[in-house]
Design a protein around this motif. Structure first.
Motif, short mmCIF file in Angstrom:
data_model
loop_
_atom_site.label_atom_id
_atom_site.label_comp_id
_atom_site.label_asym_id
_atom_site.label_seq_id
_atom_site.Cartn_x
_atom_site.Cartn_y
_atom_site.Cartn_z
N ILE A 229 0.72 -1.12 -0.15
CA ILE A 229 0.11 0.11 -0.07
C ILE A 229 1.01 1.43 0.01
CG2 ILE A 229 -1.52 1.47 1.26
CD1 ILE A 229 -2.86 -1.51 2.30
N GLY A 230 1.84 1.08 0.79
CA GLY A 230 3.01 2.49 0.98
C GLY A 230 3.56 2.28 -0.47
N ILE A 231 3.83 1.80 -0.94
CA ILE A 231 4.50 1.72 -2.44
C ILE A 231 3.77 2.33 -3.63
CG2 ILE A 231 5.82 0.67 -4.36
CD1 ILE A 231 7.06 -1.43 -1.94
N GLY A 232 2.42 1.65 -3.43
CA GLY A 232 1.32 2.15 -4.20
C GLY A 232 1.18 3.69 -4.18
N PHE A 233 1.07 4.07 -3.15
CA PHE A 233 0.67 5.63 -2.77
C PHE A 233 1.96 6.37 -3.22
CE2 PHE A 233 1.83 9.10 0.02
CZ PHE A 233 0.71 10.04 -0.07
N LEU A 234 3.24 6.08 -3.11
CA LEU A 234 4.45 6.62 -3.64
C LEU A 234 4.36 6.63 -5.11
CD1 LEU A 234 7.28 5.56 -1.28
CD2 LEU A 234 6.04 7.64 -1.21
N ILE A 235 3.81 5.48 -5.73
CA ILE A 235 3.83 5.50 -7.14
C ILE A 235 3.01 6.55 -7.67
CG2 ILE A 235 3.48 4.02 -9.15
CD1 ILE A 235 4.56 1.67 -7.61
N ILE A 236 1.85 6.38 -7.07
CA ILE A 236 0.60 7.36 -7.48
C ILE A 236 1.11 8.78 -7.38
CG2 ILE A 236 -1.76 8.23 -7.40
CD1 ILE A 236 -2.49 5.23 -6.52
N ARG A 237 1.68 9.11 -6.23
CA ARG A 237 2.06 10.65 -5.88
C ARG A 237 3.24 11.03 -6.95
NH1 ARG A 237 6.67 11.47 -1.79
NH2 ARG A 237 7.83 10.51 -3.34
N ASP A 238 4.16 10.17 -7.50
CA ASP A 238 5.02 10.45 -8.50
C ASP A 238 4.49 10.65 -9.87
OD1 ASP A 238 6.84 10.62 -6.44
OD2 ASP A 238 7.73 8.68 -6.95
N ILE A 239 3.77 9.78 -10.22
CA ILE A 239 2.86 10.09 -11.41
C ILE A 239 2.13 11.25 -11.71
CG2 ILE A 239 1.24 8.93 -13.28
CD1 ILE A 239 1.95 6.30 -11.81
N LEU A 240 1.55 11.56 -10.55
CA LEU A 240 0.57 12.71 -10.82
C LEU A 240 1.73 13.99 -10.75
CD1 LEU A 240 -2.08 12.01 -8.07
CD2 LEU A 240 -2.35 12.13 -10.51
N ARG A 241 2.76 13.86 -10.03
CA ARG A 241 3.90 15.06 -9.90
C ARG A 241 4.48 15.62 -11.11
NH1 ARG A 241 8.74 14.16 -5.58
NH2 ARG A 241 6.80 14.40 -4.35
N GLN A 242 4.79 14.09 -11.99
CA GLN A 242 5.38 14.77 -13.29
C GLN A 242 4.70 13.52 -14.53
OE1 GLN A 242 8.02 16.37 -12.89
NE2 GLN A 242 9.01 16.27 -14.74
N ARG A 243 3.26 13.98 -14.56
CA ARG A 243 2.67 13.20 -15.56
C ARG A 243 2.72 13.80 -16.95
NH1 ARG A 243 -3.58 11.89 -14.46
NH2 ARG A 243 -3.42 14.07 -13.84
N ASN A 244 3.18 13.11 -17.97
CA ASN A 244 3.50 13.33 -19.21
C ASN A 244 1.83 13.37 -19.98
OD1 ASN A 244 4.06 13.75 -21.96
ND2 ASN A 244 5.61 12.18 -21.91
N LEU A 245 1.52 14.64 -20.65
CA LEU A 245 0.31 14.80 -21.02
C LEU A 245 0.04 14.04 -22.33
CD1 LEU A 245 -0.16 18.88 -20.57
CD2 LEU A 245 -1.13 16.88 -19.40
N ALA A 246 1.31 13.77 -23.06
CA ALA A 246 1.30 12.99 -24.21
C ALA A 246 0.70 11.45 -24.06
CB ALA A 246 2.52 13.01 -25.13
#
Length: 672
Positions: A129-146
């Motif tokens: 659960i902790g790793i999943g939270f970190l992954i989602i946070r990083d994706i939202l932080r640097q999401r590629n619009l393309a």
């Protein structure tokens, strides 16, 4: 078919091996893409961990549980690190220790102190659960619009895994599982959980593969539509954007502008400092251009040192000119280059270039991308011919005019080398005595094929191209030589007036040039008069005063030409050390028919005398004009009434005729 946990784990092993092969191929073929390398590591450690659980009973239970679950958690951490790498976020190897070592320690502790399956399940679920939270946070932080759709799916499946583990966590706490026959028990409550986890995990891995494929496709598209050096769009992308912009503006009834930009003196930098310095310069140029543009605008590199800017939805035609001026100003500032092909130790080299910009407008100058680019290119060459470091608009007649001007420029350059230019002299007459007191030197072009070419056709071209500096120097030297010849032939001293163009006044050290020419020719400084226009003097008033004082110190006479057509400011006029005011021909033409011109001329004469200047009128063609000037006290005149501009031989005849007439008058008076 019976789906116990062992069957699900074996399916995990097979699927994990397939993805490991896919990631291994990606790593081998595309080593620069971030993400697949860590995801390959995740597949390997997860495979080992699942295999350890499947082989439970063949190896000691403690070893199996601790190592297998530690590897599974390591796989989750590798997936997280791969996501960070894929989206351009930095990571350190210490991140592994933050999860793996505490997880292994807790699992070992639970195995010894609290030997229950529930404890280990709680530990693993919390970490996942902790790793999943970190992954989602990083994706939202640097999401590629393309890659928006793919990243949203990845967030969804990782979130689903986290929710599954949260549900499992609650279930395990409420209904603890027994320690016996965990994998093969038909009553195993985790069977449904593992089946759902297998589905979401497989989907997550598929999304990762899709992300890689989309990234590779995006890079291929970038290679097709992006300049690899400056990372700007290329010609192909620009044409697509321009076509779309034309469609939008056509429906909205608005206009857009295309700015074709070519760097001045780039070749000199590239040749002298090397191609690496040239590449760095182009990158810095791209950055400076982008700073000046709006989000809706586009800048592209066409190749070499050519860039093109698309300004969409502009309200006024002059908006494009404002942007062009700003870009020209930015690119005129020095650039600091950090690399040099020829001397790696020569860092911080400062270079200065410029830019010429051609502007075409939609719909005024074209209704399709190719035509607009062609028109902007034509206008850009017009800007270069105007002296570089400026911009020029395209007009309907400009294409033909530019071709003619380019051809004439080449012929004019050849004419200077082949000495086709001539100096003509127009007599300046003292109104009181009626005698020739001086002459204005005027350049003429005798073309072998076309004959005499009007100054109105080639002087503006010479001004724009900078050739006027070379021509002006030649006229000054030739006039002084001719004046010295007339003195040697016994003619009375004459004031010879030479025009100095504004560009010549700005670009060369006119004081040093005059001193050198006078020393070379031996012509007396007191018989040389330099004529300058008001606009040329007013461009840099402080410098103008300094230069004029230096010329006055040499004994040279100074005149202001075409007076009345420029600023006509007494506040500045009295600061200039002038000797003569020349009234522009436009005020003389309509005398005595226009009362306004007569009053203006009379005012200029009175004002000039008040300031201590002599006043000379240009373009006198009729006796009525001369009579008016005599009445108002004008000192001298020149014009077709007495003589048009003539060659030196013809002018010498005028001087001889005057001398003969005076001699006859003296003889007649003596006889009386």
């Amino acid at each position: 078919m019976k789906f116990d946990l062992l069957t699900i784990l074996m399916a995990y092993l097979i699927v994990d091996a397939v993805f490991a092969i896919a990631f291994a191929i990606t790593v081998r073929r595309h080593p620069n893409i971030g993400g697949p390398r860590c995801w390959l590591g995740a597949c390997i450690v997860c495979f080992t961990g699942f295999l350890g659980i499947s082989l439970r009973g063949l190896i000691p239970d403690v070893v199996s549980i601790v190592i297998a679950n530690s590897l599974i958690i390591s796989g989750g951490v590798c997936i997280w690190l791969g996501v960070r790498d894929f989206f351009g976020l930095r990571w350190h190897c210490s991140s592994l220790a933050l999860f793996v070592l505490p997880a292994a320690a807790l699992l070992s502790l639970f195995t010894v102190v609290w030997p229950s399956i529930s404890a280990r399940q709680i530990t693993i679920s919390l970490f996942i659960i902790g790793i999943g939270f970190l992954i989602i946070r990083d994706i939202l932080r640097q999401r590629n619009l393309a890659l928006l759709m793919e990243t949203n799916l990845l967030i969804g499946f990782i979130g689903a895994e986290a929710i599954l583990h949260a549900i499992r966590l609650i279930t395990v706490i409420v209904m603890p599982a027994s320690t016996g026959s965990y994998l093969l028990s038909p009553d195993q409550p985790d069977r449904i959980f593992f089946m759902l986890a297998f589905i979401t995990g497989t989907a997550r891995m598929l999304i990762m593969v899709t992300l890689i494929s989309a990234r590779l496709q995006d890079e291929l598209n970038q290679l097709a539509t992006q300049d690899p050096l400056t990372q700007l769009p290329n010609r192909r992308f620009l044409l697509e954007r321009l076509k779309h912009g034309i469609d939008v503006e056509r429906r909205g009834g608005k206009q857009l502008a295309l700015l074709m930009l070519d760097l001045d003196r780039f070749k000199a930098v590239n040749d002298s400092l090397g191609h690496a310095a040239g590449d760095e310069l182009l990158q810095q140029v791209a950055g400076r251009i982008q700073v000046r543009l709006r989000d809706v605008d586009t800048v592209a590199r066409l190749g070499g040192d050519e860039f093109i800017v698309l300004l969409e939805d502009i309200a006024h035609t002059e908006d494009a000119a404002r942007v062009a001026e700003e870009i020209v100003g930015d690119l005129s500032r020095p650039f600091q280059l950090l690399c040099n092909d020829r001397d790696d130790h020569d860092l911080g080299r400062e270079v200065q270039i410029g830019a010429s910009i051609g502007i075409s407008l939609y719909p005024q100058h074209g209704n399709n991308p190719e035509l607009l680019i062609e028109q902007a290119d034509t206008a850009m060459y017009q800007a270069k011919e105007s002296g570089r470091g400026c911009f020029a608009y395209f007009s309907e007649d400009l294409t033909i005019a530019v071709r003619k001007r380019i051809a004439m420029e080449n012929r004019l350059r050849r004419a200077i080398v082949q000495q086709e230019l001539r100096v003509y002299y127009q007599a300046q007459i003292d109104i009181a005595s009626g005698g020739i007191v001086g002459a204005e030197a005027l350049v003429r072009w005798h073309d072998p094929s076309e004959g005499l070419i009007s100054p109105a056709d080639f002087i503006p071209l010479a001004e724009e191209t900078g050739l006027i500096v070379e021509i002006g120097e030649w006229v000054l030297r030739e006039t002084c030589r001719q004046g010295q010849r007339w003195l040697a032939d016994g003619f009375l001293p004459l004031i010879l007036a030479v025009n100095v163009s504004p560009k010549q006044f700005r670009r060369c050290d006119i004081s040093a040039l005059v001193a050198a020419v006078l020393a070379e020719t031996g012509f007396p400084a007191g018989q040389l008069e330099l004529e300058m226009t008001e606009s040329g003097l007013m461009e840099n008033r402080d410098k103008a005063v300094e230069v004029l004082n230096n010329l006055r110190a040499q004994g040279v006479l100074l005149a202001i030409d075409d007076f009345g057509t420029g600023y006509s400011s007494l506040a500045y006029l009295k600061r200039f050390p002038l000797d003569v005011l020349k009234i522009d021909k436009s005020f003389i033409d309509d005398i005595p028919h226009l009362q306004d011109d007569m009053e203006i001329t009379a005012t200029i004469i009175a004002m000039g005398h008040t300031l201590g200047f002599k006043v000379l009128a240009e373009g006198v063609e009729t006796q009525e004009q001369l009579d008016f000037l005599r009445l108002k006290g004008c000192d001298a005149y020149q014009g077709y009434l007495t003589s048009k501009p003539v060659q030196p031989e013809e002018f010498a005849k005028l001087l001889k005729a005057q001398y003969t007439s005076k001699a006859a008058n003296h003889a007649e008076m003596a006889g009386q």
